[in-house]
Structure formats: C-alpha cells, structure tokens
Design an enzyme around this catalytic site. Structure first.
Site, PDB file in Angstrom:
ATOM      1  N   TYR A 155       0.837  -1.204   0.000  1.00 49.48           N
ATOM      2  CA  TYR A 155       0.000   0.000   0.000  1.00 49.48           C
ATOM      3  C   TYR A 155       0.876   1.261   0.000  1.00 49.48           C
ATOM      4  CZ  TYR A 155      -4.479   2.334   0.597  1.00 49.48           C
ATOM      5  OH  TYR A 155      -5.610   3.091   0.395  1.00 49.48           O
ATOM      6  N   LYS A 162      -3.092   8.277   2.869  1.00 54.15           N
ATOM      7  CA  LYS A 162      -4.303   8.073   3.689  1.00 54.15           C
ATOM      8  C   LYS A 162      -4.091   8.573   5.119  1.00 54.15           C
ATOM      9  CE  LYS A 162      -7.088   6.241   0.609  1.00 54.15           C
ATOM     10  NZ  LYS A 162      -7.996   7.153  -0.102  1.00 54.15           N
TER      11      LYS A 162
HETATM   12  O1  0WD Z   1     -10.427  -1.492  -1.557  1.00 56.79           O
HETATM   13  C1  0WD Z   1     -10.812  -0.412  -1.987  1.00 56.79           C
HETATM   14  N1  0WD Z   1     -11.281  -0.300  -3.203  1.00 56.79           N
HETATM   15  C2  0WD Z   1     -10.788   0.771  -1.074  1.00 56.79           C
HETATM   16  C3  0WD Z   1     -10.842   2.048  -1.578  1.00 56.79           C
HETATM   17  C4  0WD Z   1     -10.678   0.522   0.376  1.00 56.79           C
HETATM   18  C5  0WD Z   1     -10.678   1.716   1.171  1.00 56.79           C
HETATM   19  C6  0WD Z   1     -10.700   2.965   0.615  1.00 56.79           C
HETATM   20  N2  0WD Z   1     -10.777   3.120  -0.751  1.00 56.79           N
HETATM   21  C7  0WD Z   1     -10.809   4.483  -1.281  1.00 56.79           C
HETATM   22  C8  0WD Z   1      -9.864   4.795  -2.410  1.00 56.79           C
HETATM   23  O2  0WD Z   1      -8.543   5.002  -1.961  1.00 56.79           O
HETATM   24  C9  0WD Z   1     -10.500   6.082  -2.940  1.00 56.79           C
HETATM   25  O3  0WD Z   1     -10.153   7.168  -2.102  1.00 56.79           O
HETATM   26  O4  0WD Z   1     -12.074   4.747  -1.815  1.00 56.79           O
HETATM   27  C10 0WD Z   1     -11.988   5.789  -2.772  1.00 56.79           C
HETATM   28  C11 0WD Z   1     -12.707   5.343  -4.027  1.00 56.79           C
HETATM   29  O5  0WD Z   1     -12.002   4.292  -4.610  1.00 56.79           O
HETATM   30  P1  0WD Z   1     -12.676   3.056  -5.392  1.00 56.79           P
HETATM   31  O6  0WD Z   1     -14.134   3.204  -5.405  1.00 56.79           O
HETATM   32  O7  0WD Z   1     -12.035   1.845  -4.849  1.00 56.79           O
HETATM   33  O8  0WD Z   1     -12.044   3.218  -6.850  1.00 56.79           O
HETATM   34  P2  0WD Z   1     -12.555   3.753  -8.285  1.00 56.79           P
HETATM   35  O9  0WD Z   1     -13.870   3.163  -8.634  1.00 56.79           O
HETATM   36  O10 0WD Z   1     -11.429   3.506  -9.229  1.00 56.79           O
HETATM   37  O11 0WD Z   1     -12.737   5.297  -8.044  1.00 56.79           O
HETATM   38  C12 0WD Z   1     -11.671   6.165  -7.743  1.00 56.79           C
HETATM   39  C13 0WD Z   1     -11.724   7.270  -8.746  1.00 56.79           C
HETATM   40  C14 0WD Z   1     -10.923   7.165 -10.027  1.00 56.79           C
HETATM   41  O12 0WD Z   1     -11.053   6.090 -10.738  1.00 56.79           O
HETATM   42  P3  0WD Z   1      -9.755   5.619 -11.648  1.00 56.79           P
HETATM   43  O13 0WD Z   1      -9.886   4.164 -11.574  1.00 56.79           O
HETATM   44  O14 0WD Z   1     -10.010   6.238 -12.956  1.00 56.79           O
HETATM   45  O15 0WD Z   1      -8.477   6.112 -10.974  1.00 56.79           O
HETATM   46  O16 0WD Z   1     -11.101   8.455  -8.320  1.00 56.79           O
HETATM   47  C15 0WD Z   1     -11.158   9.318  -9.441  1.00 56.79           C
HETATM   48  C16 0WD Z   1     -11.319   8.481 -10.656  1.00 56.79           C
HETATM   49  O17 0WD Z   1     -12.611   8.566 -11.158  1.00 56.79           O
HETATM   50  N3  0WD Z   1      -9.976  10.109  -9.628  1.00 56.79           N
HETATM   51  C17 0WD Z   1     -10.043  11.425  -9.861  1.00 56.79           C
HETATM   52  N4  0WD Z   1     -11.100  12.244  -9.925  1.00 56.79           N
HETATM   53  C18 0WD Z   1     -10.849  13.534 -10.190  1.00 56.79           C
HETATM   54  N5  0WD Z   1      -9.621  14.007 -10.393  1.00 56.79           N
HETATM   55  C19 0WD Z   1      -8.709  11.845 -10.057  1.00 56.79           C
HETATM   56  C20 0WD Z   1      -8.526  13.212 -10.331  1.00 56.79           C
HETATM   57  N6  0WD Z   1      -7.314  13.741 -10.567  1.00 56.79           N
HETATM   58  N7  0WD Z   1      -7.890  10.771  -9.941  1.00 56.79           N
HETATM   59  C21 0WD Z   1      -8.657   9.712  -9.673  1.00 56.79           C
END
Ligand code: 0WD
Length: 274
Positions: A155, A162
């Site tokens: 991580y 985080k």
């Molecule tokens: O296990 C997990 N999936 C966990 C996620 C466990 C605990 C926390 N999280 C957190 C992540 O770190 C994040 O902060 O939850 C949050 C959402 O993550 P997610 O739902 O797991 O992931 P995803 O569906 O990929 O959404 C995150 C999105 C990005 O998707 P991509 O895959 O394209 O990186 O964050 C957005 C983007 O849509 N994102 C941005 N939005 C605006 N500006 C940017 C940016 N520069 N960069 C990424």
C-alpha cells in the site's frame, strides 16, 4: 426517507463497481438529489448513464481535481444548477504505480507530490471552493483505508497519503464545526474496484481480510454506501472528525484468531498460502 430534501455532489464515480456508486445508491434510495463529476472524457461515458439512473442526467460535470480551474468551474455549475448543497462525497485517490509496490524508500518526489495532491489536498481545495454553497447543516465524507493507520504490504505511498487524509479530516472537522459543517471519513475494507486493481497482490489482501476479520467476510459497496448515507444524513448530526471503519471488524484484530483442528489442537485460522 432520511435524505429527502438534501442535495449534494459525489466525486469519484468511475463505474458501477466504485464505492462512490454504492454511496450514491444509498443516498438516492433515501431521497437525495445528487450531482456527479467525472475525471476525463473516457470516464464521462461511464458516469453519464449512472447519473441518469439516479435522475441526474442534467447534473454531470467534468472535474479533474488536480486542475484548480476545474474545481472553480464545478462550483459555478453547482451554484447555477443546484443553488445550495448539503453534502459532498470525496471518493478520489491516485498514486503512480511505482508507489504501490516494491521498496518504500524508492518512492520518487514526483510520485509523492502527485499522490498527496490528488488524494489529500483535493479534499481541502474542494471544501474551500464549495463552502459558499454548503448549507448550515451539511456533511462532507471522504474514503480512507487501514493502510493509513498500520503497515499493509504494497500500500506504500497510498498509506502515507491516507494517513494525511485522516488527519486532514480531523483538522477540517474542527475548523468547520463552527460553520455547521461536519467532516468524516469511512475506512472501508478492501473491495475490488478499478483503483484497487493498481495495488500489488490485491487478491491476497481480499483473502486475508475475509479469513481474519471477526465477521469472516469482505465488505460490499452497498454496505459502505449505507454507512456513508448515515454519515451524510442528519442521523449522524453530532458526529464529526471520525474515521469510521466499515471492514467487518478487521481493524480490531491484533493477531489472527485461533481455531481448532480435528484433534482439538489450536491452529491459526488461515496460514495465508491457501
Ligand atoms: O479497496 C478499496 N477499493 C478501497 C478504496 C478501500 C478503502 C478505501 N478506498 C478508497 C480509495 O482510496 C479512494 O479514495 O475509496 C476511494 C474510491 O475508490 P474506489 O471506489 O475503490 O475506486 P474507483 O472506482 O477507481 O474510483 C476512484 C476514482 C478514479 O477512478 P480511476 O480508476 O479512474 O483512478 O477516483 C477518481 C477516478 O474517477 N480520480 C479522480 N477524480 C478527479 N480528479 C482523479 C482526479 N485527478 N484521480 C482519480
């Protein structure tokens, strides 16, 4: 309907596997009116149908949080189309792949700066920019992970981001409490999403969590969504600055639990290799 009459914006829906999608679903089911943002044109095509699903096809805006002018443009659009808002969901994180595996001390300054900018500073900037639109009784929610509190293999850079995000949540909660604005984070257990795919050995993390959490299961975006809805609604009107774990209890474990084999001998529940 716990969110009837509430309006808000959700940043970070990439597709219908995103945690932000689970939060949108739970809030919409309780009557919330939601605006959505997308990072770039290729994600726009995914976010538009999701917005329509929640009756928000006229409230979908571009917002790459690393570009301050896009955050200003978001404020202008929200002001024009929604007026006041009552909640913000920040479900965004990014770290270059080099920061998510390998030796920790090899992390470059460039990768560090990008991860902190997109995953941490964006929460501050979005809040400051959208604050004039926030009602006197509003709620901000961000998403974190246990790797910001304790070491988790691979991580790496995101763990440091985080940790900073969790302290940002607390400092913001204090600062904005007097304005009637609450700020909380959900620390979700691992869930297979687009962002998770970037983390080395993620499948092993899922198996480990399932085997060693008190509830012996991984969590779903619906479960995170329901807890998110609680933190965004007036149900949590006296809750701020919290890092709320939605992880089947994994974070309370100091050691893997023991179980007993057929001969009654104690064993560790799972040795991690199966
Ligand atoms: O296990 C997990 N999936 C966990 C996620 C466990 C605990 C926390 N999280 C957190 C992540 O770190 C994040 O902060 O939850 C949050 C959402 O993550 P997610 O739902 O797991 O992931 P995803 O569906 O990929 O959404 C995150 C999105 C990005 O998707 P991509 O895959 O394209 O990186 O964050 C957005 C983007 O849509 N994102 C941005 N939005 C605006 N500006 C940017 C940016 N520069 N960069 C990424």
């Amino acid at each position: 309907m716990f969110m009837k009459g509430k309006k808000g914006v959700i940043l970070g829906v990439a597709n219908n596997k995103s945690i932000a999608y689970g939060i949108a679903k739970a809030c919409a089911a309780q009557g919330a009116e939601i605006a959505f943002t997308y990072l770039n044109d290729s994600l726009k095509k995914r976010v538009e149908p999701i917005a329509s699903e929640f009756g928000s096809s006229d409230k979908v805006y571009a917002c790459d949080v690393s570009n301050p002018s896009e955050i200003v443009a978001l404020r202008e659009s929200l002001e024009k189309d929604m007026g006041q808002i009552d909640f913000i969901v920040h479900s965004i994180a990014f770290a270059p792949k080099s920061g998510l595996s390998g030796r920790f001390y090899d992390i470059s300054k460039e990768a560090f700066d990008i991860a902190m900018d997109v995953s941490v500073y964006s929460l501050i900037e979005i809040t400051r920019e959208l604050k004039p639109l926030l009602s006197k009784n509003s709620s901000i929610l961000t998403l974190t992970y246990y790797g910001g509190a304790k070491y988790i293999p691979n991580y790496n850079l995101m763990g440091v981001a985080k940790a900073a995000l969790e302290m940002t949540t607390k400092y913001m909660a204090e600062d904005l409490g007097k304005d009637g604005i609450r700020v909380n984070a959900i620390s979700a257990g691992p869930i297979k999403t687009l962002a998770a795919a970037g983390i080395g050995e993620f499948r092993f993390m899922l198996k480990w969590n399932e085997a060693h959490s008190p509830m012996k299961k991984n969590v779903t975006i619906d479960e995170v969504g329901n807890s998110g809805m609680y933190l965004l609604s007036d149900l949590s009107s006296a809750v701020t600055g919290e890092i709320h774990y939605v992880d089947g209890g994994f974070n309370i474990m100091g050691m893997p639990a023991v179980s007993f084999d057929e001969e009654g001998k104690q064993t560790i529940a799972w040795d991690g290799n199966k």
